[in-house]
Design an enzyme around this catalytic site. Structure first.
Site, PDB file in Angstrom:
ATOM      1  N   PHE A 106       0.857  -1.179   0.000  1.00  0.00           N
ATOM      2  CA  PHE A 106       0.000   0.000   0.000  1.00  0.00           C
ATOM      3  C   PHE A 106       0.893   1.230   0.000  1.00  0.00           C
ATOM      4  CE2 PHE A 106      -2.310   3.594   1.606  1.00  0.00           C
ATOM      5  CZ  PHE A 106      -3.480   3.520   0.870  1.00  0.00           C
ATOM      6  N   ASP A 135       9.273   2.612   2.170  1.00  0.00           N
ATOM      7  CA  ASP A 135       8.101   3.434   2.455  1.00  0.00           C
ATOM      8  C   ASP A 135       7.788   3.271   3.942  1.00  0.00           C
ATOM      9  OD1 ASP A 135       5.678   4.642   2.773  1.00  0.00           O
ATOM     10  OD2 ASP A 135       4.714   3.689   1.035  1.00  0.00           O
ATOM     11  N   LYS A 147       2.400  10.907   7.425  1.00  0.00           N
ATOM     12  CA  LYS A 147       1.543  10.656   8.586  1.00  0.00           C
ATOM     13  C   LYS A 147       2.025  11.380   9.850  1.00  0.00           C
ATOM     14  CE  LYS A 147      -0.962   6.909   6.664  1.00  0.00           C
ATOM     15  NZ  LYS A 147      -0.650   5.760   5.842  1.00  0.00           N
TER      16      LYS A 147
HETATM   17  C1  LIG Z   1      -0.853   5.896   4.325  1.00  0.00           C
HETATM   18  C2  LIG Z   1       0.271   5.385   3.506  1.00  0.00           C
HETATM   19  C3  LIG Z   1       0.629   6.004   2.299  1.00  0.00           C
HETATM   20  C4  LIG Z   1      -0.175   7.126   1.683  1.00  0.00           C
HETATM   21  O1  LIG Z   1      -0.260   8.247   2.474  1.00  0.00           O
HETATM   22  P1  LIG Z   1      -1.421   9.338   2.182  1.00  0.00           P
HETATM   23  O2  LIG Z   1      -1.059  10.473   3.091  1.00  0.00           O
HETATM   24  O3  LIG Z   1      -2.723   8.693   2.523  1.00  0.00           O
HETATM   25  O4  LIG Z   1      -1.319   9.688   0.751  1.00  0.00           O
HETATM   26  C5  LIG Z   1       1.735   5.512   1.636  1.00  0.00           C
HETATM   27  N1  LIG Z   1       2.441   4.484   2.121  1.00  0.00           N
HETATM   28  C6  LIG Z   1       2.119   3.865   3.267  1.00  0.00           C
HETATM   29  C7  LIG Z   1       2.952   2.725   3.756  1.00  0.00           C
HETATM   30  C8  LIG Z   1       1.018   4.281   4.003  1.00  0.00           C
HETATM   31  O5  LIG Z   1       0.667   3.641   5.117  1.00  0.00           O
END
Ligand SMILES: *Cc1c(COP(=O)(O)O)cnc(C)c1O
Length: 416
Positions: A149, A234, A263
């Protein structure tokens, strides 16, 4: 008077009714209307108090309305909020310096949402592939993991393996190859001379808090070194203390070549994200290559810098390590047969529920009625990821509520 449409015959002016009437239906929230938050607690429109065991997917790692972060926000909002990157500000440099120092990366490029940071990583990786590695124009490939994700932009959902995230949204950008998560040999076998980068989450959050076998990240690091491929992690969900270390990569002593954060970087107040990288990767961006109207604005930089300082000063990564261990021990002690797996690190924990017993959603509804808010992921997993400032007593309260909910759901299923 204009005629009413049939569905407006009895307009539902409640907050939920208005969302249903005027909003897009791209979410299916639990039926609770939140009006206030403080620390680990949330209150609904009827004044009921809940524990936040979800913290907006890690965005609220410092708790709701942390006074230090609110002060940084208020002071900076009154002084200077948005300028665009057409000018320098006194806030951006110090924020980037702290971000690089705390993560061990050389340079950082600030954006807003997580998806934008991932898009930035993809652009950097491809340009590095063409300019440095010598991949032929238009052929660069990035290896990703199954069940990844990384956000919801069209390029990103194009390399998702989740059918619903893609369905109806193509055509998608080429240049991504999927391999099973947690299998470094499969990943290495997928590397070709056109591979510029590997892009993985150290722990897959949205996939259901999936922790790879220990040694996986190190093996990926070594494979990337052997084949001259960038390792990009990520850590938008796992970074900044969530798993009991500054970065989840730190658990294996691995330093990636590129890193995305988001985040929690916004202190639970603003969307703040960043792509961080080695010097030689970031140096490939020249003026005009990439940008964002809001990226790196002084308000975001001031709040992000205050959040990083708070994380360090309060030792929240270390705290998440031992409070997370406590949470895991207490969850194991529930010993309910419907719990088929417990996974996670630090305060990122997934409780997998036997789908034959109950859906994770129904467990979340039960928890809501017990004053504990969280959300299921992937139908079978209850996510427990409270703010890092959560107390042991609050964790105990959440675990006790979960035990009661499972007991009640079990009793309601039992033959009369
Ligand atoms: C939430 C998330 C994203 C995307 O972040 P947004 O601020 O919702 O665009 C990307 N990578 C990971 C691992 C995430 O948990």
């Amino acid at each position: 008077m204009t005629a009413r449409l049939p569905h407006e015959a009895t307009p539902d002016e409640s907050p939920i009714g208005l969302e249903a009437r005027y909003g897009a239906r791209n979410y299916d929230p639990l039926p609770v209307v939140l009006t206030r938050g403080e620390g680990v607690q949330l209150w609904d429109d009827a004044g009921r108090c809940y524990l936040d065991m979800m913290s907006a997917y890690s965005a609220v790692s410092f708790g709701h309305g942390h006074p230090v972060l609110l002060q940084a926000l208020n002071e900076q909002a009154q002084r200077l909020a948005i300028t665009s990157r057409a000018f320098h500000t006194d806030k951006l440099g110090p924020f980037l310096q702290r971000l690089c120092r705390m993560t061990g990366m050389a340079r950082a490029l600030p954006m807003n949402s997580g998806a934008e940071a991932v898009e930035t990583a993809i652009k950097a990786a491809r340009k590095w592939g063409y300019r440095i590695k010598g991949v032929a124009e238009g052929r660069a490939q990035i290896i990703v993991a199954e069940n990844n994700f990384a956000g919801r932009t069209t390029t990103i959902v194009g390399f998702s393996t989740e059918a619903q995230y893609r369905d109806g949204f193509g055509p998608f950008a080429p240049g991504f190859v999927q391999v099973p998560f947690g299998d470094a040999a499969a990943l290495e076998a997928a590397i070709t001379p056109d591979t510029c980068a590997v892009l993985i989450e150290p722990i897959q959050g949205e996939a259901g808090i999936v922790v790879p076998p220990h040694g996986y990240l190190k093996a990926v690091r070594e494979a990337c070194d052997r084949h001259n491929v960038l390792m990009i992690c990520d850590e938008i969900q796992t970074g900044l203390g969530r798993t009991g270390a500054m970065l989840a990569c730190d658990h294996e002593g691995v330093r990636p070549d590129g890193l995305t954060l988001g985040k929690a970087l916004g202190g639970g107040l603003l969307p703040v994200s960043a792509f961080l990288a080695r010097d030689d990767v970031m140096d490939l961006f020249t003026p005009g290559d990439h940008g964002s109207t809001f990226g790196g604005n002084p308000l975001a930089a001031a709040v992000g810098d205050a959040a990083l300082q708070l994380l360090e000063r309060e030792g929240l990564a270390e705290q998440a390590r031992w409070t997370g261990e406590h949470l895991m021990l207490r969850l194991k002690a529930i010993g309910h047969p419907a719990i088929v797996d417990l996974r996670g690190k630090g305060l990122l924990v997934g409780v997998e529920i036997d789908p034959g017993f109950a859906s994770a959603r129904s467990v979340c509804v039960g928890l809501m009625n017990e004053g504990v808010l969280t959300k299921d992921t992937h139908g079978t997993v209850v996510r427990l990821a409270p703010p890092l400032v959560v107390t042991l007593a609050q964790l105990d309260q959440a675990v006790d509520a979960l035990a009661r909910v499972l007991h009640r759901l079990g009793a309601s299923r039992a033959p009369a």
